[in-house]
Design a protein around this motif. Structure first.
Motif, PDB file in Angstrom:
ATOM      1  N   GLU A  90       0.831  -1.201   0.000  1.00  0.00           N
ATOM      2  CA  GLU A  90       0.000   0.000   0.000  1.00  0.00           C
ATOM      3  C   GLU A  90       0.869   1.257   0.000  1.00  0.00           C
ATOM      4  OE1 GLU A  90      -3.630   2.166   2.506  1.00  0.00           O
ATOM      5  OE2 GLU A  90      -2.983   0.146   3.037  1.00  0.00           O
ATOM      6  N   LEU A  91       2.053   1.178   0.624  1.00  0.00           N
ATOM      7  CA  LEU A  91       2.976   2.309   0.573  1.00  0.00           C
ATOM      8  C   LEU A  91       3.282   2.702  -0.863  1.00  0.00           C
ATOM      9  CD1 LEU A  91       5.753   1.616   3.253  1.00  0.00           C
ATOM     10  CD2 LEU A  91       3.903   3.271   3.385  1.00  0.00           C
ATOM     11  N   LEU A  92       3.327   1.706  -1.750  1.00  0.00           N
ATOM     12  CA  LEU A  92       3.690   1.945  -3.143  1.00  0.00           C
ATOM     13  C   LEU A  92       2.489   2.129  -4.056  1.00  0.00           C
ATOM     14  CD1 LEU A  92       6.541  -0.700  -3.589  1.00  0.00           C
ATOM     15  CD2 LEU A  92       6.750   1.689  -2.900  1.00  0.00           C
ATOM     16  N   GLN A  93       1.363   1.549  -3.699  1.00  0.00           N
ATOM     17  CA  GLN A  93       0.261   1.476  -4.663  1.00  0.00           C
ATOM     18  C   GLN A  93      -0.971   2.300  -4.294  1.00  0.00           C
ATOM     19  OE1 GLN A  93       0.084  -2.930  -4.710  1.00  0.00           O
ATOM     20  NE2 GLN A  93       0.713  -2.819  -6.851  1.00  0.00           N
ATOM     21  N   ALA A  94      -0.966   2.965  -3.152  1.00  0.00           N
ATOM     22  CA  ALA A  94      -2.147   3.736  -2.743  1.00  0.00           C
ATOM     23  C   ALA A  94      -2.460   4.820  -3.774  1.00  0.00           C
ATOM     24  CB  ALA A  94      -1.901   4.364  -1.373  1.00  0.00           C
TER      25      ALA A  94
ATOM     26  N   PHE B  97      -6.328  17.493   7.628  1.00  0.00           N
ATOM     27  CA  PHE B  97      -5.987  16.690   6.454  1.00  0.00           C
ATOM     28  C   PHE B  97      -7.038  15.620   6.236  1.00  0.00           C
ATOM     29  CE2 PHE B  97      -2.069  18.767   7.372  1.00  0.00           C
ATOM     30  CZ  PHE B  97      -1.371  18.823   6.177  1.00  0.00           C
ATOM     31  N   GLN B  98      -7.389  15.412   4.974  1.00  0.00           N
ATOM     32  CA  GLN B  98      -8.403  14.426   4.622  1.00  0.00           C
ATOM     33  C   GLN B  98      -7.887  13.529   3.507  1.00  0.00           C
ATOM     34  OE1 GLN B  98     -12.123  16.436   3.716  1.00  0.00           O
ATOM     35  NE2 GLN B  98     -11.624  18.087   5.154  1.00  0.00           N
ATOM     36  N   ARG B  99      -8.382  12.321   3.506  1.00  0.00           N
ATOM     37  CA  ARG B  99      -8.028  11.377   2.433  1.00  0.00           C
ATOM     38  C   ARG B  99      -8.735  11.784   1.145  1.00  0.00           C
ATOM     39  NH1 ARG B  99      -7.793   4.801   2.624  1.00  0.00           N
ATOM     40  NH2 ARG B  99      -8.307   4.383   0.445  1.00  0.00           N
ATOM     41  N   VAL B 100      -7.956  11.988   0.094  1.00  0.00           N
ATOM     42  CA  VAL B 100      -8.508  12.416  -1.196  1.00  0.00           C
ATOM     43  C   VAL B 100      -8.097  11.397  -2.255  1.00  0.00           C
ATOM     44  CG1 VAL B 100      -8.550  14.226  -2.940  1.00  0.00           C
ATOM     45  CG2 VAL B 100      -8.368  14.839  -0.510  1.00  0.00           C
ATOM     46  N   GLU B 101      -9.087  10.796  -2.896  1.00  0.00           N
ATOM     47  CA  GLU B 101      -8.840   9.784  -3.920  1.00  0.00           C
ATOM     48  C   GLU B 101      -8.470  10.446  -5.252  1.00  0.00           C
ATOM     49  OE1 GLU B 101      -9.018   6.535  -3.242  1.00  0.00           O
ATOM     50  OE2 GLU B 101      -9.881   6.693  -1.224  1.00  0.00           O
ATOM     51  N   PHE B 102      -7.585   9.766  -6.000  1.00  0.00           N
ATOM     52  CA  PHE B 102      -7.175  10.220  -7.334  1.00  0.00           C
ATOM     53  C   PHE B 102      -7.434   9.104  -8.337  1.00  0.00           C
ATOM     54  CE2 PHE B 102      -4.943  13.221  -4.761  1.00  0.00           C
ATOM     55  CZ  PHE B 102      -4.650  14.325  -5.558  1.00  0.00           C
ATOM     56  N   ASP B 103      -7.430   9.463  -9.590  1.00  0.00           N
ATOM     57  CA  ASP B 103      -7.394   8.459 -10.649  1.00  0.00           C
ATOM     58  C   ASP B 103      -6.140   7.621 -10.427  1.00  0.00           C
ATOM     59  OD1 ASP B 103      -6.790   7.108 -13.085  1.00  0.00           O
ATOM     60  OD2 ASP B 103      -7.958   8.571 -14.211  1.00  0.00           O
ATOM     61  N   PRO B 104      -6.255   6.290 -10.396  1.00  0.00           N
ATOM     62  CA  PRO B 104      -5.087   5.449 -10.098  1.00  0.00           C
ATOM     63  C   PRO B 104      -3.876   5.725 -10.974  1.00  0.00           C
ATOM     64  CG  PRO B 104      -7.075   4.127 -10.062  1.00  0.00           C
ATOM     65  CD  PRO B 104      -7.476   5.485 -10.549  1.00  0.00           C
ATOM     66  N   LYS B 105      -4.072   6.184 -12.196  1.00  0.00           N
ATOM     67  CA  LYS B 105      -2.917   6.442 -13.057  1.00  0.00           C
ATOM     68  C   LYS B 105      -2.173   7.702 -12.608  1.00  0.00           C
ATOM     69  CE  LYS B 105      -5.161   9.280 -16.618  1.00  0.00           C
ATOM     70  NZ  LYS B 105      -5.558   9.374 -18.038  1.00  0.00           N
ATOM     71  N   GLU B 106      -2.804   8.534 -11.764  1.00  0.00           N
ATOM     72  CA  GLU B 106      -2.203   9.796 -11.360  1.00  0.00           C
ATOM     73  C   GLU B 106      -1.434   9.713 -10.042  1.00  0.00           C
ATOM     74  OE1 GLU B 106      -4.854  13.115 -11.411  1.00  0.00           O
ATOM     75  OE2 GLU B 106      -5.678  12.627 -13.379  1.00  0.00           O
ATOM     76  N   ARG B 107      -1.755   8.750  -9.197  1.00  0.00           N
ATOM     77  CA  ARG B 107      -1.053   8.661  -7.915  1.00  0.00           C
ATOM     78  C   ARG B 107      -0.745   7.211  -7.592  1.00  0.00           C
ATOM     79  NH1 ARG B 107       1.364  13.348  -7.024  1.00  0.00           N
ATOM     80  NH2 ARG B 107      -0.025  14.912  -7.926  1.00  0.00           N
ATOM     81  N   ALA B 108       0.476   7.002  -7.079  1.00  0.00           N
ATOM     82  CA  ALA B 108       0.932   5.649  -6.737  1.00  0.00           C
ATOM     83  C   ALA B 108       1.811   5.723  -5.480  1.00  0.00           C
ATOM     84  CB  ALA B 108       1.686   5.030  -7.903  1.00  0.00           C
ATOM     85  N   GLY B 109       1.174   5.869  -4.335  1.00  0.00           N
ATOM     86  CA  GLY B 109       1.871   5.791  -3.048  1.00  0.00           C
ATOM     87  C   GLY B 109       2.981   6.809  -2.870  1.00  0.00           C
ATOM     88  N   VAL B 110       3.990   6.409  -2.093  1.00  0.00           N
ATOM     89  CA  VAL B 110       5.076   7.341  -1.775  1.00  0.00           C
ATOM     90  C   VAL B 110       5.852   7.760  -3.015  1.00  0.00           C
ATOM     91  CG1 VAL B 110       5.418   6.559   0.603  1.00  0.00           C
ATOM     92  CG2 VAL B 110       6.646   5.416  -1.235  1.00  0.00           C
ATOM     93  N   VAL B 111       5.908   6.886  -4.013  1.00  0.00           N
ATOM     94  CA  VAL B 111       6.687   7.188  -5.214  1.00  0.00           C
ATOM     95  C   VAL B 111       6.186   8.462  -5.889  1.00  0.00           C
ATOM     96  CG1 VAL B 111       7.160   6.375  -7.556  1.00  0.00           C
ATOM     97  CG2 VAL B 111       7.427   4.821  -5.627  1.00  0.00           C
ATOM     98  N   THR B 112       4.874   8.729  -5.815  1.00  0.00           N
ATOM     99  CA  THR B 112       4.326   9.922  -6.460  1.00  0.00           C
ATOM    100  C   THR B 112       3.816  10.941  -5.451  1.00  0.00           C
ATOM    101  OG1 THR B 112       2.125   8.918  -6.654  1.00  0.00           O
ATOM    102  CG2 THR B 112       3.668   8.602  -8.503  1.00  0.00           C
ATOM    103  N   HIS B 113       4.262  10.828  -4.211  1.00  0.00           N
ATOM    104  CA  HIS B 113       3.862  11.863  -3.246  1.00  0.00           C
ATOM    105  C   HIS B 113       4.572  13.167  -3.625  1.00  0.00           C
ATOM    106  CE1 HIS B 113       3.243  14.188   0.387  1.00  0.00           C
ATOM    107  NE2 HIS B 113       2.289  13.332   0.702  1.00  0.00           N
ATOM    108  N   PRO B 114       3.857  14.282  -3.674  1.00  0.00           N
ATOM    109  CA  PRO B 114       4.472  15.537  -4.125  1.00  0.00           C
ATOM    110  C   PRO B 114       5.712  15.949  -3.331  1.00  0.00           C
ATOM    111  CG  PRO B 114       2.084  15.758  -4.028  1.00  0.00           C
ATOM    112  CD  PRO B 114       2.408  14.429  -3.429  1.00  0.00           C
TER     113      PRO B 114
END
Length: 803
Positions: free
Chosen positions: A566-570, A592-609
């Motif tokens: 989940e760290l990588l794929q959330a 802070f709130q949990r905000v869902e993205f299109d899966p192709k746009e976010r992938a866990g820590v790897v794509t955390h801003p």
């Protein structure tokens, strides 16, 4: 006293056995005429040894990384055929590559070969700076009952309000009749009325009030004079310097941790203007500290009060509710001595360096602790200056202090030497206690938590290892009680204690430190973006991004599944309103709130801003920085250091080119592509994210192209169309799992994995997979292996090692 650490015939026999084993292998390869040389040896000497050394040890200025790892023979063969030799790729392919791979695997590459050739030594290591501070805080805290009690789940501060009741006009007195021709009755003076007071209590979420010309309770309390007393604790998430700030035009005093000495004293108001008082304090992360704030309004026309802080890596803000507790906890001792930096040559902090500066620092710290103990001696020892048994209680305190520092009971001989002797020689019992404290804190038995042991560890050794690995500290009472009862001798008993210790805030603080190390977040501390290219990306946004990442990591790790994948794929981020605006999401409400993205746009820590911004330039992305991080940390592949590091200079490229086109041009050299064939595809897969981690589909007027083919160590070709393909591969990749385990093992134990046996890493990988990639269970398994070192049947079991 019979020394605990001594050479034994068993130890010598073991050393001789290892030496003979190594010698036997060496002679078997080179001197035994009956053993034919493997066919790959001659090929290796001809094509590889010049750069890699005759035993794979590396060659300075050519390939200085040792040749050892976890690839299979087949994977080695494919990598040799694809990339070696650097200056003549293709000279070693087919059967030659297979023979070289088989030779180096058995000779020096595999974990078993490395163990056989160079059995790793257990590093004699002192306490690191973090371990020293934490251990001393818990050592003194042991004598303040309730010191390690965690705060309750309620948040905010208890508040006691006191003021004058609103004055109401008195009714006019009735006229007194006067008899005809008589005199009016003599008027008696009325007794002076004491002002009536009103008091009430409540829990305030934060301290941020502007009363203006009114009061905290306009219906009952008058505005002319009132006071408020806030009390509770402040929760520090990470270690560092915190700046506390009070804003008010009225009288105020603030205490944090030290309840005898206020941090801020502005009790006398200097005028009608709102003023700002600041003081800084160093705090240890994962702990709560008592806090008290007193506020008083008297004669001023208006009233207001705001309690703020600036935490490490943060910005000035009102102290949030989730960092305040109404529980008044015990104060803690914080060592303020400056220490020389710990050794970071292995990538993680180790206490392997002992210098004159370090010795001096520990002396200064010990003196400071001794002074503090002296100032609070009767409180800590549970006595008073007039008690007839005070000396005896001080001796008992000295014994307990030394035993706590040494992590085990004192022998009678040690007690006489460490406690009785100073009391007999000192001019006063108070001075004797200071000498006991100094002796304990300067003793190797405190500073070196695990001295080399030639015997099987006893229960107290196991207790000390558990505390150091999970808390960076000393054992608590529960651990010492278990050791005293002989309940730390089996794997099951050790696992039970480790599971108990997981819920302690100190474990959470240590895991946060691990993620800071694993994700290389030191790089993020110097993030600087071009304000013209990224308006609005300021210090407040950066602090929010850091908190967003920390909250995400905490949420995943401490969830029921604690799933590494989940760290990588959330496909979600934790955002507040400010971050939502910047990253294209509507977030209403506070926090802070949990905000869902299109899966192709976010992938866990790897794509955390926060991470994407750290691995980028001030205006543009950096596929190389991102690719190197992904290669080594997420995918788990090795890279050699570049022979000539070349800085990226954007001005040298035609400006119509995309960053991908520029990097492709820059690294097209054959020598560069030995590594960039791996780095570039991984880095390009994140090109849909700009330099502050926002999703994009275009760079300038050109469409982003994140598509690449990536060759794995096993010879597979992975087609990457973006971050989602990358994390799917990484989440399922055993090399990525090994890299994560390797980092966590180092951070936890401060020792190399190989010290615990050649099969340890593979055994941990297998148990990690069997647990559903549960991070907390992995931490328990690592801690158990380290704590049980030397116990019978302590070595981890491997189902089947790859060949």
């Amino acid at each position: 006293m019979k020394p605990k650490y001594r050479p034994t015939s068993r130890r010598l026999a073991r050393m001789l056995s290892v030496a003979l084993s190594c010698a036997s292998f060496s002679f078997g390869l080179r001197l035994d005429a009956q053993t034919p040389e493997p066919p790959g040896a001659a090929i290796y000497r001809k094509l590889c040894a010049e750069c890699h050394g005759d035993k794979g040890q590396g060659v300075m200025d050519k390939y200085d990384e040792p040749l050892h790892g976890n690839r299979t023979v087949e994977a080695l063969s494919r990598r040799i055929a694809r990339t070696m030799p650097d200056d003549n790729v293709g000279a070693c392919v087919g059967e030659d590559a297979k023979q070289v791979a088989a030779y180096i695997y058995d000779a020096f590459y595999s974990p078993q070969a490395q163990w056989r050739l160079r059995p790793p030594e257990f590093d004699l290591a002192r306490l690191t700076i973090a371990q020293y501070r934490t251990s001393v805080a818990d050592l003194v805290g042991r004598f303040r009952p309730g010191f390690d009690k965690p705060p309750s789940t309620e948040r905010g501060l208890k508040a006691r309000y006191s003021g004058l009741v609103i004055e109401k006009p008195e009714p006019a007195p009735a006229p007194v009749p006067v008899p005809e021709g008589g005199k009016p009755p003599e008027k008696k003076p009325e007794p002076k009325k004491e002002p009536e007071k009103v008091k009430f209590e409540r829990t305030d979420a934060q301290v941020a009030f502007s009363y203006g010309a009114g009061s905290p309770d306009p219906e009952k309390m008058g505005p002319q004079e009132f006071s408020v007393h806030w009390e509770g604790s402040v929760i520090a998430d990470e270690t560092g310097t915190y700046e506390f700030i009070v804003k008010t035009e009225n009288g105020v005093r603030l205490w944090v941790n030290d309840m005898k000495k206020n941090l801020i004293d502005a009790w006398v108001a200097s005028g009608a203007e709102v003023r700002e008082e600041k003081r800084s304090l160093f705090l240890l992360g994962g702990r709560s500290y008592p806090l008290m704030l007193e506020f008083f309004k008297f004669k001023e026309k208006t009233a207001s009060i705001q309690l703020q802080w600036k935490p490490p890596h943060g910005v000035v803000e009102t102290i949030p509710q989730d960092h305040l507790s109404p529980d008044r906890l015990r104060e803690g001792l914080i060592v303020k001595t400056a220490f020389p930096p710990d050794d970071r040559s292995a990538g993680y902090e180790r206490g392997t360096g002992v210098s004159k500066e370090w010795d001096q620092a520990t002396t200064e710290a010990a003196l400071d602790v001794a002074e503090l103990v002296d100032d609070h001696l009767d409180e800590l020892a549970g006595t008073n200056s007039k008690a007839p048994d005070r000396v005896e209680k001080l001796k008992q305190f000295g014994r307990r202090f030394a035993e706590t520092a040494f992590r085990r009971p004192l022998s009678d001989e040690d007690y006489q030497r460490i406690v009785e002797r100073p009391f007999a020689a000192a001019k006063s019992p108070d001075l004797a206690v200071k000498r006991v404290v100094l002796f304990a804190l300067k003793s190797p038995r405190f500073l070196y938590a695990e001295l080399p042991d030639t015997e099987a560890p006893d229960d107290y050794d196991v207790a000390a290892r558990l505390a150091l690995n999970l808390w960076d500290s000393i054992p608590d009472k529960a651990l010492l009680d278990a050791a005293a009862q002989g309940k730390l001798r089996t794997r099951e008993q050790i696992v039970a204690q480790a599971n108990r210790m997981l819920g302690d805030p100190r474990t959470k603080a240590k895991l946060r430190g691990f993620f800071h190390y694993w994700l290389e977040l030191e790089r993020a501390e110097s993030i600087s973006k071009d304000p013209k290219a990224f308006p609005g990306f300021d210090a407040a946004v950066l602090a929010d991004l850091r908190k967003s990442l920390t909250l995400f990591l905490d949420q995943v790790v401490w969830s029921e599944r604690s799933d590494y994948r989940e760290l990588l794929q959330a496909n979600y981020l934790l955002l507040n309103e400010r971050l939502g605006k910047l990253y294209g999401k509507s977030v209403a409400g506070d926090g802070f709130q949990r905000v869902e993205f299109d899966p192709k746009e976010r992938a866990g820590v790897v794509t955390h801003p926060y991470l994407l911004a750290a691995f980028a330039h001030s205006k543009q992305t950096s596929p190389i920085h991102r690719g190197v991080f992904l290669t080594r940390t997420i995918v788990g592949m090795t890279l050699k250091n570049p022979p000539n590091a070349i800085a990226f200079e954007d001005a040298k490229f035609e400006q119509h080119l995309t960053m991908r086109e520029k990097i492709t041009e820059m690294t097209k050299n054959t020598t560069c592509m030995g590594c960039h064939a791996t780095i570039n595809p991984l880095g390009f897969s994140l090109e849909n994210y700009d330099a502050i981690g926002r999703w994009r589909t275009k760079e300038g007027d050109k469409l982003i192209n994140p598509v690449s083919d990536f060759a794995t160590d096993e010879g597979q070709t992975i087609h990457l169309t973006g971050a989602r393909d990358l994390v799917k591969f990484a989440a399922e990749n055993p090399n990525g799992h090994r890299a994560f385990i390797h980092h966590l093992f180092h951070h936890t134990t401060k020792q190399a994995v190989g010290v615990y046996g050649p099969d340890t890493l593979e055994a941990l990988r297998q148990s990690f997979a069997a647990s559903g990639y549960n991070i907390r269970k992995l931490l328990v398994e690592i801690t158990t292996i380290a704590a049980a070192r030397g116990l019978p049947d302590a070595a981890p079991k491997v189902a089947q090692l790859p060949q």
